[in-house]
Design a protein around this motif. Structure first.
Motif, PDB file in Angstrom:
ATOM      1  N   GLY A   1     -29.595  -8.849 -17.178  1.00 41.18           N
ATOM      2  CA  GLY A   1     -31.033  -9.125 -17.270  1.00 41.18           C
ATOM      3  C   GLY A   1     -31.613  -8.849 -18.514  1.00 41.18           C
ATOM      4  N   THR A   2     -32.968  -9.207 -18.721  1.00 44.30           N
ATOM      5  CA  THR A   2     -33.433  -8.720 -19.859  1.00 44.30           C
ATOM      6  C   THR A   2     -33.954  -7.240 -20.262  1.00 44.30           C
ATOM      7  OG1 THR A   2     -34.638 -11.058 -19.922  1.00 44.30           O
ATOM      8  CG2 THR A   2     -35.719  -9.176 -21.304  1.00 44.30           C
ATOM      9  N   ALA A   3     -34.561  -6.514 -19.057  1.00 45.27           N
ATOM     10  CA  ALA A   3     -34.902  -5.261 -19.436  1.00 45.27           C
ATOM     11  C   ALA A   3     -33.348  -4.161 -19.494  1.00 45.27           C
ATOM     12  CB  ALA A   3     -35.536  -4.677 -18.087  1.00 45.27           C
ATOM     13  N   ASP A   4     -32.502  -4.413 -18.802  1.00 51.75           N
ATOM     14  CA  ASP A   4     -31.194  -3.654 -18.869  1.00 51.75           C
ATOM     15  C   ASP A   4     -30.503  -4.006 -20.156  1.00 51.75           C
ATOM     16  OD1 ASP A   4     -31.375  -2.728 -16.471  1.00 51.75           O
ATOM     17  OD2 ASP A   4     -30.607  -4.046 -15.143  1.00 51.75           O
ATOM     18  N   ALA A   5     -30.737  -5.412 -20.541  1.00 60.05           N
ATOM     19  CA  ALA A   5     -30.234  -5.746 -21.929  1.00 60.05           C
ATOM     20  C   ALA A   5     -30.653  -4.953 -22.936  1.00 60.05           C
ATOM     21  CB  ALA A   5     -30.077  -7.361 -22.021  1.00 60.05           C
ATOM     22  N   ARG A   6     -31.904  -4.949 -23.017  1.00 59.78           N
ATOM     23  CA  ARG A   6     -32.553  -4.412 -24.345  1.00 59.78           C
ATOM     24  C   ARG A   6     -32.213  -2.494 -24.230  1.00 59.78           C
ATOM     25  NH1 ARG A   6     -36.866  -0.882 -25.083  1.00 59.78           N
ATOM     26  NH2 ARG A   6     -37.944  -1.156 -26.983  1.00 59.78           N
ATOM     27  N   GLN A   7     -32.005  -2.205 -23.211  1.00 60.72           N
ATOM     28  CA  GLN A   7     -31.362  -0.670 -23.136  1.00 60.72           C
ATOM     29  C   GLN A   7     -29.979  -0.697 -23.617  1.00 60.72           C
ATOM     30  OE1 GLN A   7     -31.644   1.416 -19.542  1.00 60.72           O
ATOM     31  NE2 GLN A   7     -30.826   2.984 -20.495  1.00 60.72           N
TER      32      GLN A   7
END
Length: 477
Positions: free
Chosen positions: A158-164
């Motif tokens: 997902g977006t949030a986990d991918a950013r990290q």
């Protein structure tokens, strides 16, 4: 009065007396005192754990001794899953490691041989149905900036986990590229150069639809685009000022592409790691003859890529996208990489320090603690000694008394333990076919416990798969 004489153990040697020509040993069983309290006599045991891979028999009691750093950690026998193997050449260091690999893969642990310099492990990994990657000029290439399995995991998040995870990938790219630059230059880069490298990687990551390579970074910095010059990173007001700030960085990067490393780390990865393989070996034997600099570079890239594979598997498992896996990482000929340049010990330390959280056991192998003396600085030598101290399990093969005196400063050995290990280092007899007295004998130490002296005996296909001298025997005068 007639005297009575007891018959020999096998009976009287005469016809019709029932003499036995052979008496088989009795069957041996193991159990707790609760289960066997009614049996007598019973054999006194050593207390050796029977958890894990059978390594061999206790040299005093004959019990089977098992070893599995991950299982021992789960059972509370040790505090971390690190294993350090130390011994003279030819006494069987790789043999005990191969036994661990064979057994642990059978129990579902994936083995990673992170830089096989001889190669010692290729045939075993192929036999286990694993993947072998052969790094070298004209062979497989390894891109130091490849996101590897982490990139595969990124596409499924997902977006949030991918950013990290993107930030984690950037940090890994920077760490490895800085280590490689320090290796070819002989010392670390300055702060300005590090900031410029970071900005270049950011620009390429945004611009390209694939993983950047070292030539991509070199080309961007050489071109000196406005994205780099105008960035706060370079703080260059004019083109001339920018050129002065990168005048050492450009040839350093060029050495990675055009120097002795050409054809190895200057292109996309040709053979990605297989996350589902039961074992993976990165064979760097073809670059071993090119000198310590190339070996160190190959090992650094291999370590980073391998630990990236472990982290990717952990991320996918946390997201519920893949089953939870556990790994056994083997780092043989460790010091050949660490002595390449100052600061490389810190890079290796950062990679291995979190093994417990990764669900990964690590095995480090070397011949002598004197290898530490070849490291560039006192700080490097102190940090490298931390690898030994931090490993909960130490396996000592045959070592001479002088070496044992130094080992005793790090690993507390009793007098009988030192005498036993020293006896395994005695010279073999002067006749053809003699076997080294320490071959296949090990002392397993954990904490302050008494060591477990173990004798390993090969069985079945192990005689062929674990043989490291086959190339010598195949050539007859």
């Amino acid at each position: 009065m007639k005297s009575t004489v007891a018959a020999p153990a096998w009976g009287v040697r005469a016809p019709g007396t029932g003499r036995a020509s052979h008496v088989s040993p009795g069957m041996e069983y193991q159990g707790t005192t609760v289960q066997l309290c009614g049996l007598f006599p019973f054999v006194a045991g050593s207390g050796a754990p029977t958890i894990g891979v059978p390594i061999g028999r206790h040299m005093l009691w004959g019990e089977v001794v098992c070893l599995d750093p991950l299982e021992w950690l789960r059972e509370g026998l040790i505090t971390n899953p690190g294993v350090f193997v130390l011994g003279q050449p030819g006494v069987g260091k790789s043999t005990v490691v191969k036994r661990l690999i064979t057994g642990m893969t059978g129990f579902g642990t994936s083995a990673l041989i992170l830089g096989d310099t001889k190669p010692d492990y290729t045939r075993l990994v192929e036999h286990l149905g694993g993947q072998v990657i052969r790094i070298g000029r004209g062979l497989d290439r390894l891109n130091p900036l490849d996101s590897g399995p982490l990139g595969t995991a990124l596409a499924r998040m997902g977006t949030a986990d991918a950013r990290q995870l993107r930030l984690e990938i950037r940090g890994r790219r920077m760490s490895l590229l800085l280590a490689l630059c320090a290796l070819v230059r002989g010392h670390v880069l300055n702060n300005t150069e590090e900031i410029i490298l970071g900005r270049a990687i950011d620009v390429l990551t945004e611009r390209l639809d694939h993983d950047p390579t070292v030539p991509d970074v070199l080309s961007l910095i050489e071109t000196g685009t406005g994205e780099l010059q105008a960035a706060a990173a370079a703080r260059a007001r004019t083109d001339g000022e920018y050129r002065r700030r990168v005048d050492q960085l450009v040839p350093t990067l060029a050495l990675l592409c055009e120097g002795s490393l050409r054809g190895v780390f200057d292109g996309p990865t040709s053979k990605p790691l297989d996350l589902d393989a039961p074992a993976v070996s990165v064979d760097i034997s073809q670059v071993a003859a090119a000198g310590d600099q190339l070996v160190a570079a190959a090992m650094l890239c291999t370590w980073a890529y391998g630990f990236g594979m472990v982290d990717a598997a952990s991320v996918l498992a946390d997201q519920g996208l893949a089953p939870r896996r556990q790994y056994l990482g083997v780092m043989d000929e460790l010091w050949r990489a660490l002595r390449g340049a100052s600061g490389l010990v810190e890079h290796a330390d950062a990679l291995t320090r979190l093994n417990r959280q990764r669900g990964m056991a690590s095995v480090m192998v070397t011949h002598s603690l004197a290898d530490l003396d070849a490291l560039p600085t006192a700080e490097d030598r102190a940090k490298a000694q931390g690898f030994i101290e931090r490993s909960a399990i130490k396996i000592l093969a045959g070592l001479p008394p002088r070496e044992l005196a130094r080992v005793n400063e790090v690993i507390k050995l009793s007098g009988p333990e030192r005498e036993l290990v020293a006896s395994w280092a005695a010279p073999e007899a002067w006749f053809a076919g003699s076997v080294h007295p320490g071959r296949g004998k090990y002392l397993i130490k954990t904490g302050e416990r008494n060591g477990l002296p173990v004798s390993l005996t090969l069985v079945g296909e192990e005689w062929d798969l674990y043989d490291t001298d086959s190339a010598i025997r195949e050539v007859r005068p």
